[in-house]
Structure formats: structure tokens, C-alpha cells
Design a protein around this motif. Structure first.
Motif, PDB file in Angstrom:
ATOM      1  N   VAL A 106      -0.580  -9.582   5.299  1.00 28.94           N
ATOM      2  CA  VAL A 106      -1.011  -8.327   4.686  1.00 28.94           C
ATOM      3  C   VAL A 106       0.249  -7.516   4.377  1.00 28.94           C
ATOM      4  CG1 VAL A 106      -2.411  -6.246   4.933  1.00 28.94           C
ATOM      5  CG2 VAL A 106      -3.169  -8.396   5.995  1.00 28.94           C
ATOM      6  N   VAL A 107       0.576  -7.391   3.075  1.00 31.63           N
ATOM      7  CA  VAL A 107       1.835  -6.729   2.699  1.00 31.63           C
ATOM      8  C   VAL A 107       1.722  -5.212   2.695  1.00 31.63           C
ATOM      9  CG1 VAL A 107       2.640  -8.708   1.379  1.00 31.63           C
ATOM     10  CG2 VAL A 107       1.297  -6.931   0.225  1.00 31.63           C
ATOM     11  N   GLY A 108       0.494  -4.698   2.647  1.00 25.92           N
ATOM     12  CA  GLY A 108       0.324  -3.253   2.651  1.00 25.92           C
ATOM     13  C   GLY A 108      -1.129  -2.857   2.752  1.00 25.92           C
ATOM     14  N   VAL A 109      -1.362  -1.636   3.187  1.00 30.34           N
ATOM     15  CA  VAL A 109      -2.710  -1.075   3.289  1.00 30.34           C
ATOM     16  C   VAL A 109      -2.758   0.232   2.507  1.00 30.34           C
ATOM     17  CG1 VAL A 109      -4.319   0.080   4.864  1.00 30.34           C
ATOM     18  CG2 VAL A 109      -3.384  -2.148   5.463  1.00 30.34           C
ATOM     19  N   VAL A 110      -3.784   0.368   1.676  1.00 25.87           N
ATOM     20  CA  VAL A 110      -4.016   1.603   0.933  1.00 25.87           C
ATOM     21  C   VAL A 110      -5.276   2.245   1.493  1.00 25.87           C
ATOM     22  CG1 VAL A 110      -4.317   2.654  -1.343  1.00 25.87           C
ATOM     23  CG2 VAL A 110      -3.017   0.523  -1.114  1.00 25.87           C
ATOM     24  N   THR A 111      -5.187   3.520   1.846  1.00 23.12           N
ATOM     25  CA  THR A 111      -6.334   4.220   2.419  1.00 23.12           C
ATOM     26  C   THR A 111      -6.327   5.675   1.961  1.00 23.12           C
ATOM     27  OG1 THR A 111      -7.532   4.632   4.491  1.00 23.12           O
ATOM     28  CG2 THR A 111      -5.146   4.870   4.556  1.00 23.12           C
ATOM     29  N   GLN A 112      -7.384   6.381   2.259  1.00 24.88           N
ATOM     30  CA  GLN A 112      -7.489   7.780   1.855  1.00 24.88           C
ATOM     31  C   GLN A 112      -6.539   8.652   2.680  1.00 24.88           C
ATOM     32  OE1 GLN A 112      -9.117   8.767  -0.721  1.00 24.88           O
ATOM     33  NE2 GLN A 112     -11.152   7.892  -0.871  1.00 24.88           N
ATOM     34  N   PRO A 113      -6.163   9.817   2.163  1.00 26.89           N
ATOM     35  CA  PRO A 113      -5.292  10.724   2.923  1.00 26.89           C
ATOM     36  C   PRO A 113      -5.934  11.179   4.238  1.00 26.89           C
ATOM     37  CG  PRO A 113      -5.387  11.373   0.601  1.00 26.89           C
ATOM     38  CD  PRO A 113      -6.451  10.331   0.804  1.00 26.89           C
ATOM     39  N   ASP A 114      -5.099  11.551   5.208  1.00 25.10           N
ATOM     40  CA  ASP A 114      -5.597  12.146   6.451  1.00 25.10           C
ATOM     41  C   ASP A 114      -6.364  13.417   6.102  1.00 25.10           C
ATOM     42  OD1 ASP A 114      -3.986  10.173   7.406  1.00 25.10           O
ATOM     43  OD2 ASP A 114      -2.664  11.473   8.566  1.00 25.10           O
TER      44      ASP A 114
ATOM     45  N   GLY B  67       1.987  -2.737  12.375  1.00 24.53           N
ATOM     46  CA  GLY B  67       3.269  -2.615  11.706  1.00 24.53           C
ATOM     47  C   GLY B  67       3.212  -2.847  10.209  1.00 24.53           C
ATOM     48  N   ILE B  68       2.044  -2.566   9.608  1.00 23.56           N
ATOM     49  CA  ILE B  68       1.861  -2.781   8.166  1.00 23.56           C
ATOM     50  C   ILE B  68       2.099  -1.471   7.426  1.00 23.56           C
ATOM     51  CG2 ILE B  68       0.203  -3.467   6.388  1.00 23.56           C
ATOM     52  CD1 ILE B  68      -1.243  -5.085   8.574  1.00 23.56           C
ATOM     53  N   PRO B  69       2.861  -1.489   6.325  1.00 27.97           N
ATOM     54  CA  PRO B  69       3.075  -0.270   5.546  1.00 27.97           C
ATOM     55  C   PRO B  69       1.756   0.320   5.053  1.00 27.97           C
ATOM     56  CG  PRO B  69       4.568  -2.011   4.836  1.00 27.97           C
ATOM     57  CD  PRO B  69       3.588  -2.639   5.770  1.00 27.97           C
ATOM     58  N   VAL B  70       1.650   1.639   5.056  1.00 28.01           N
ATOM     59  CA  VAL B  70       0.432   2.335   4.636  1.00 28.01           C
ATOM     60  C   VAL B  70       0.746   3.288   3.490  1.00 28.01           C
ATOM     61  CG1 VAL B  70      -1.400   3.935   5.340  1.00 28.01           C
ATOM     62  CG2 VAL B  70      -0.588   2.177   6.934  1.00 28.01           C
ATOM     63  N   TYR B  71      -0.111   3.282   2.484  1.00 23.93           N
ATOM     64  CA  TYR B  71       0.019   4.176   1.329  1.00 23.93           C
ATOM     65  C   TYR B  71      -1.279   4.966   1.219  1.00 23.93           C
ATOM     66  CZ  TYR B  71       0.612   5.504  -3.635  1.00 23.93           C
ATOM     67  OH  TYR B  71       0.719   6.190  -4.824  1.00 23.93           O
ATOM     68  N   GLN B  72      -1.178   6.311   1.104  1.00 23.42           N
ATOM     69  CA  GLN B  72      -2.362   7.174   1.088  1.00 23.42           C
ATOM     70  C   GLN B  72      -2.386   8.085  -0.147  1.00 23.42           C
ATOM     71  OE1 GLN B  72      -1.497   8.345   5.430  1.00 23.42           O
ATOM     72  NE2 GLN B  72      -3.743   8.518   5.310  1.00 23.42           N
ATOM     73  N   PRO B  73      -2.625   7.539  -1.311  1.00 17.13           N
ATOM     74  CA  PRO B  73      -2.656   8.362  -2.524  1.00 17.13           C
ATOM     75  C   PRO B  73      -3.960   9.147  -2.631  1.00 17.13           C
ATOM     76  CG  PRO B  73      -3.261   6.121  -3.067  1.00 17.13           C
ATOM     77  CD  PRO B  73      -2.907   6.112  -1.607  1.00 17.13           C
TER      78      PRO B  73
END
Length: 305
Positions: free
Chosen positions: A20-28, A50-56
Motif C-alpha cells: 500500500v503506497v498511500g492512503v487518501v482519507t477525509q480531513p480530521d 507507517g503508510i503515507p496519508v493524504y487528506q484533501p
């Protein structure tokens, strides 16, 4: 791509079997009574692994998609992400975007398939692994797996069973999908139904409706927004219900609270709903028999709706 608890088992399944190269999820966002800012459940699991997270806030612009391009994913798995994906996202990975959807498509396309399956009185539901396209859950389906909906099933219990089932099916079929050994079949649109997002007002009980429909509403609205009515100007939540046998005749206008052995029931447009646990605004949840000891005048009240 995922956000709530429903997506957690799917992410765990991917972590166990894939890179899993990355996880995209909703903002906090603020949550709970204290409105403290909380991270989405999927973010918590990703951080632990330890997976990078992006929250756009949105993936509509090309600029917002730049981090995804940098990850260069072969496949994007989507489970209850909470955003509509545009073509520039759907076409980004070589194998497209695979959605873990909580219904037997084409039945219950949309945001709330679990609640609507219970509301409609369906006897079964399940998981569909769908290749996403620009429509709302309209893409071709790789695999389905059905489970029965029990007579005591709530949206909460069904949610948990479907989340686990989705992870199981994803783990079994993912490599076959990526390798091309499993092909997707187009949905038959003539059998499609729509499951719009549940709003708070959907929990308000109309006692003029048949008891069978109200009973399903109580289960479908558990845990959120909860089924509710009002008494003495306060919100009264119906947290659980008891089955009133067909041989028990409850006479009176819809909404009338009548005494029954060990508790109380409410007359409806057709039949009656026995009350289990209830909660008056500002008070603790309690069994109906305990509530009546302190508020015997509740019997004989006519609940609105």
C-alpha cells in the motif's frame, strides 16, 4: 481511499497482502459531544502501519491529485471514501479504481445502502466489488457475496458484518482482478434502486405508518440518527423495540401509549410497537418498565406524528 470504520477491515486486508503506497482519507474533523478534532479511523490504521496519508478537502482539481500521481498506484481501492471521484482520478491507475460497496448491485446504489436495505425489508444484502466509472455506483461488477439480514439486525450490526465481508472478498479476488483472470459484468440498470444519504430527520417516527415499517425504521436508524418522537416537548429516543404479537389487539389512535404486561406499546396506523429501551432528552437510557415507575403518566399519552 476510505474514511470511516467500514473501510478499516479492507485497508487491513490490503496491508496484509499488498504494498500500500498511500492512503487518501477525509480531513480530521470535530466529533462527539466535546467536538474535539479527531482523525478518521482509516488514518489511524495507516499511521500505525507507517503508510503515507493524504487528506484533501477535494480531489476535483489537477493540483489536488498531484500527490497521487507521485505515488504512481497500479490500483486504487475505494471503501466509503466520501467523495465523488472525477475522470482524472478514475483513469490515474493502470487498473482503475475498485470500489468495495455494501450492497448487491445494482440494488441500493448510493451513500446509505445498509440503512435502506433494512428500511425496505430486504431479506439479504451483501458486498459488491465494482470497477468504478463516472456514474453513481454504475460500473461493472467483478464479484458479489450475499448474507442474510436477520430479524433483529440494526444498521450497526449489519455494518460490522458487511465491513468484514468486504475485506474477505477483497482479499480473495484482488489478485485475480489485477491479473485479468476475473472479468467484470455490466449491471442491469432495470433492477437498480437508489439509497440516498440518511439525514437526521429520517429518524423521526410517524406513528400513522404501519408498525412493520416503524420497526424497520428503528433498526435502520441505529446508531445514527436514532429513531425518535417527542413527549412533553422533549425528544424521546426509541432505542429498541419489542415484538407485539399479531394476536394482541391495540386499540386507539396512532401514537397512543397503552399499558402492556411488563411495559407499554404505541398504537400505529396498523398494529403496534412495543417499547424496549427509551431515552428522554437530558436523561439516561432506560428500560420502559423502569421509566414507567417514575413516569406512570406516560401511559395514555398520544405521541405526535
Amino acid at each position: 481511499m476510505g474514511t470511516p470504520e467500514f473501510a478499516v477491515p479492507a485497508l487491513r486486508a490490503l496491508i496484509n497482502k499488498q504494498e500500500v503506497v498511500g492512503v487518501v482519507t477525509q480531513p480530521d474533523r470535530p466529533a462527539g459531544r466535546g467536538r474535539q478534532v479527531k482523525a478518521p479511523p482509516v488514518k489511524v490504521i495507516a499511521r500505525e502501519a507507517g503508510i503515507p496519508v493524504y487528506q484533501p478537502r477535494s480531489l476535483r482539481s489537477e493540483e489536488a491529485v498531484r500527490p497521487l500521481r507521485a505515488w504512481a498506484p497500479e490500483l486504487i481501492v475505494v471503501a466509503a471514501f466520501g467523495q465523488i471521484l472525477r475522470p482524472h482520478v478514475l483513469q490515474l491507475p493502470a487498473h482503475g479504481c475498485l470500489n468495495v460497496h455494501a450492497s448487491l448491485l445494482p440494488r441500493w446504489r448510493g451513500a446509505a445502502p445498509i440503512q435502506h436495505a433494512i428500511l425496505a425489508g430486504d431479506i439479504k444484502t451483501g458486498i459488491s466489488l465494482m470497477q468504478m466509472d463516472e456514474g453513481l455506483d454504475t460500473g461493472p461488477v467483478y464479484a458479489k457475496r450475499a448474507i442474510p439480514i436477520g430479524p433483529e439486525e440494526t444498521a450497526a450490526t449489519l455494518h460490522d458484518r458487511l465491513a468484514a465481508l468486504g475485506a474477505e472478498l477483497l482479499g480473495e479476488k484482488l489478485e485475480m482482478i489485477v491479473s485479468g483472470r476475473l472479468t467484470a459484468e455490466a449491471q442491469d440498470n432495470t433492477f437498480s434502486t437508489y439509497a440516498p444519504m440518511i439525514k437526521k430527520g429520517d429518524g423521526e417516527i410517524d406513528w400513522g405508518r404501519p408498525a412493520a415499517k416503524i420497526e424497520r425504521q428503528i433498526r435502520a436508524m441505529t446508531p445514527w440518527p436514532g429513531a425518535f418522537t417527542s413527549w412533553e416537548g422533549k425528544t424521546l429516543k426509541i432505542l429498541s423495540r419489542e415484538v407485539v404479537g399479531e394476536d394482541v389487539v391495540i386499540e386507539g389512535r396512532p401514537g397512543l401509549v397503552v399499558k402492556m404486561a411488563g411495559g407499554a406499546a404505541v398504537a400505529t396506523g396498523e398494529g403496534a410497537i412495543g417499547l424496549g429501551r427509551i431515552q428522554l432528552a437530558g436523561k439516561r437510557a432506560t428500560r420502559i418498565e423502569d421509566f414507567l415507575r417514575g413516569r406512570p403518566e406516560f401511559v395514555g399519552a398520544v405521541l405526535p406524528g
